[in-house]
Design an enzyme around this catalytic site. Structure first.
Site, PDB file in Angstrom:
ATOM      1  N   LYS A   1       0.506   7.271  -8.207  1.00  0.00           N
ATOM      2  CA  LYS A   1      -0.002   8.358  -7.750  1.00  0.00           C
ATOM      3  C   LYS A   1       0.768   9.667  -8.676  1.00  0.00           C
ATOM      4  CE  LYS A   1      -1.266  12.029  -5.455  1.00  0.00           C
ATOM      5  NZ  LYS A   1      -2.333  12.570  -5.354  1.00  0.00           N
TER       6      LYS A   1
ATOM      7  N   LYS B   1       6.977  19.165  -4.512  1.00  0.00           N
ATOM      8  CA  LYS B   1       7.473  18.162  -4.143  1.00  0.00           C
ATOM      9  C   LYS B   1       6.764  16.716  -4.938  1.00  0.00           C
ATOM     10  CE  LYS B   1       4.621  15.575  -1.128  1.00  0.00           C
ATOM     11  NZ  LYS B   1       4.036  14.611  -1.636  1.00  0.00           N
TER      12      LYS B   1
HETATM   13  P1  NAD Z   1      -0.183  18.281   5.707  1.00  0.00           P
HETATM   14  O1  NAD Z   1       1.129  19.072   5.644  1.00  0.00           O
HETATM   15  O2  NAD Z   1      -1.381  19.654   5.558  1.00  0.00           O
HETATM   16  O3  NAD Z   1      -0.415  17.703   7.257  1.00  0.00           O
HETATM   17  C1  NAD Z   1       1.208  17.169   7.636  1.00  0.00           C
HETATM   18  C2  NAD Z   1       1.126  16.900   9.143  1.00  0.00           C
HETATM   19  O4  NAD Z   1       2.013  16.349   9.353  1.00  0.00           O
HETATM   20  C3  NAD Z   1       0.870  18.668   9.761  1.00  0.00           C
HETATM   21  O5  NAD Z   1      -0.617  18.653  10.490  1.00  0.00           O
HETATM   22  C4  NAD Z   1       2.062  18.123  10.202  1.00  0.00           C
HETATM   23  O6  NAD Z   1       2.755  18.754  11.349  1.00  0.00           O
HETATM   24  C5  NAD Z   1       2.716  16.426  10.411  1.00  0.00           C
HETATM   25  N1  NAD Z   1       3.856  15.912  10.524  1.00  0.00           N
HETATM   26  C6  NAD Z   1       4.875  16.515  10.424  1.00  0.00           C
HETATM   27  N2  NAD Z   1       5.804  15.548  10.423  1.00  0.00           N
HETATM   28  C7  NAD Z   1       5.763  14.590  11.164  1.00  0.00           C
HETATM   29  C8  NAD Z   1       5.756  14.198  12.041  1.00  0.00           C
HETATM   30  N3  NAD Z   1       7.223  13.246  12.253  1.00  0.00           N
HETATM   31  N4  NAD Z   1       5.389  13.157  12.795  1.00  0.00           N
HETATM   32  C9  NAD Z   1       3.919  13.669  12.987  1.00  0.00           C
HETATM   33  N5  NAD Z   1       3.440  14.157  12.950  1.00  0.00           N
HETATM   34  C10 NAD Z   1       4.191  15.218  11.584  1.00  0.00           C
HETATM   35  O7  NAD Z   1      -0.259  18.134   4.179  1.00  0.00           O
HETATM   36  P2  NAD Z   1      -1.380  17.109   3.064  1.00  0.00           P
HETATM   37  O8  NAD Z   1      -2.207  18.381   2.642  1.00  0.00           O
HETATM   38  O9  NAD Z   1      -2.515  16.762   4.659  1.00  0.00           O
HETATM   39  O10 NAD Z   1      -0.596  16.715   2.274  1.00  0.00           O
HETATM   40  C11 NAD Z   1      -0.172  15.150   3.156  1.00  0.00           C
HETATM   41  C12 NAD Z   1       0.489  14.111   2.396  1.00  0.00           C
HETATM   42  O11 NAD Z   1      -0.907  13.770   1.870  1.00  0.00           O
HETATM   43  C13 NAD Z   1       1.011  15.222   1.317  1.00  0.00           C
HETATM   44  O12 NAD Z   1       2.320  13.138   1.126  1.00  0.00           O
HETATM   45  C14 NAD Z   1       0.517  15.196   0.016  1.00  0.00           C
HETATM   46  O13 NAD Z   1       1.545  15.432  -0.637  1.00  0.00           O
HETATM   47  C15 NAD Z   1      -0.740  13.712   0.074  1.00  0.00           C
HETATM   48  N6  NAD Z   1      -2.122  14.864  -0.547  1.00  0.00           N
HETATM   49  C16 NAD Z   1      -2.251  15.961  -0.219  1.00  0.00           C
HETATM   50  C17 NAD Z   1      -3.708  16.317  -1.066  1.00  0.00           C
HETATM   51  C18 NAD Z   1      -4.251  17.892  -0.776  1.00  0.00           C
HETATM   52  O14 NAD Z   1      -4.500  18.061  -1.503  1.00  0.00           O
HETATM   53  N7  NAD Z   1      -4.235  18.056   0.517  1.00  0.00           N
HETATM   54  C19 NAD Z   1      -4.330  15.824  -1.678  1.00  0.00           C
HETATM   55  C20 NAD Z   1      -4.093  13.920  -1.961  1.00  0.00           C
HETATM   56  C21 NAD Z   1      -2.101  13.658  -1.299  1.00  0.00           C
END
Ligand code: NAD
Length: 301
Positions: free
Chosen positions: A178, A246
């Site tokens: 990744k 990040k």
């Molecule tokens: P986001 O910030 O939209 O969602 C993360 C969620 O986790 C939030 O709703 C937050 O409230 C929750 N959260 C945080 N700490 C928590 C805890 N201790 N317990 C329970 N819930 C908790 O992020 P995202 O865009 O959905 O991305 C999530 C992961 O996927 C990241 O690591 C990101 O790098 C990866 N990712 C994102 C994308 C994208 O396009 N957004 C694509 C591929 C990978």
């Protein structure tokens, strides 16, 4: 057996953000019973119904689950959910399988894999590529690291969220792949910004430029999906600048640890930092073009 769907199983899903929301919905659509949990209770409650239950805690999400999937922002968030006093190690799912699909540090993944193994719990790292659209369409590319038997146990759940599902090696290997993906994405966005800046300064129609490039060897997913927003100055979030920073930090940490110089990654990181310093952290990655707007005196309102 009336329906294959009925026997599919139960998932605890933790982290109902941009990606997790769509992934949990797709698991329910695929016939799994899903218990969702988020530190923002409203995010979990908004999904309740149609095979999805809003869980009140991590333990509640794990109760009776074949697998718990986490989709959280960064390494400390996943560690808190795994190691926390009321976390998954203290409250493992019945199926003794944890699958983390966030993008986090490979060394932290290996540590969690080892600590979970001591407690008789399998831990798979399975980050994804494809963005919110891939998540919505259950078309993610899923790259998994960990024990082969645990990967096979997780495979039916992966099939509810993605189309390209690959076991890439031992624990942490999914995250390494990744991070390779992310450095290509970041540098590719930068290359597109440079081409658009040059085309704009020379009076070329940028939508036409993009179309032409998509038909040739400069075509890319980023140009296709983010190009229109770059050109139109639409910075609305999908994959946020903060999350890419990040990921670039994780890339550079791993590069240093393995003595691999990555000069292009270092350069693009400074531009992402510039974007964040100008208040773009919560905007989508296409907002990197605004750095080029500024550098070339083309700032838009
Ligand atoms: P986001 O910030 O939209 O969602 C993360 C969620 O986790 C939030 O709703 C937050 O409230 C929750 N959260 C945080 N700490 C928590 C805890 N201790 N317990 C329970 N819930 C908790 O992020 P995202 O865009 O959905 O991305 C999530 C992961 O996927 C990241 O690591 C990101 O790098 C990866 N990712 C994102 C994308 C994208 O396009 N957004 C694509 C591929 C990978």
């Amino acid at each position: 057996m009336t329906s294959e769907k009925k026997s599919a199983g139960t998932v605890g899903f933790i982290g109902i953000g941009t990606m997790g929301r769509e992934m949990a919905l797709n698991l329910a659509k695929a016939g799994f019973r899903v218990a969702v949990h988020d530190v923002r209770p409203e995010a979990a409650q908004a999904l309740a119904g149609g095979g999805i239950r809003a869980a009140t805690s991590i333990a509640d999400a794990a109760r009776g689950a074949d697998v718990v999937i986490t989709m959280l922002p960064d390494t400390p968030d996943v560690e808190a959910v795994v190691y926390g006093e009321a976390g998954l190690l203290a409250n493992p799912p019945e199926g003794r399988l944890i699958v983390d699909m966030s993008t986090i540090a490979p060394d932290a993944v290996r540590r969690m894999h080892a600590d979970c193994a001591k407690a008789g719990v399998a831990f798979i790292d399975a980050p994804v590529s494809g963005g919110p659209v891939g998540a919505k369409n259950a078309a993610l590319s899923i790259m998994a690291g960990g024990d082969a038997a645990a990967f096979e146990k997780a495979r039916p759940f992966f099939a509810g969220m993605g189309t390209t599902i690959t076991h890439v090696g031992e624990s942490g290997a999914g995250q390494t792949v990744k991070l390779c993906n992310q450095l290509i994405c970041g540098i590719n966005i930068q290359a597109i910004c440079e081409a658009l800046a040059l085309g704009r300064a020379n009076g070329v129609d940028l939508h036409q430029l993009r179309k032409v490039l998509l038909g040739g060897s400069a075509a890319s997913w980023m140009l296709d999906k983010l190009g229109p927003q770059m050109i139109d100055g639409d910075a609305s979030a999908g994959f946020r600048i903060d999350l890419m920073l990040k990921d670039l930090r994780l890339v550079q940490q791993q590069a240093q640890a393995s003595n691999v110089p990555l000069p292009a990654t270092a350069l693009v990181t400074t531009q992402y930092l510039d974007a964040r310093a100008h208040g773009e952290g919560s905007n989508g990655n296409q907002a990197l073009f605004r750095v080029y707007d500024r550098m070339s005196g083309q700032e838009r309102g």
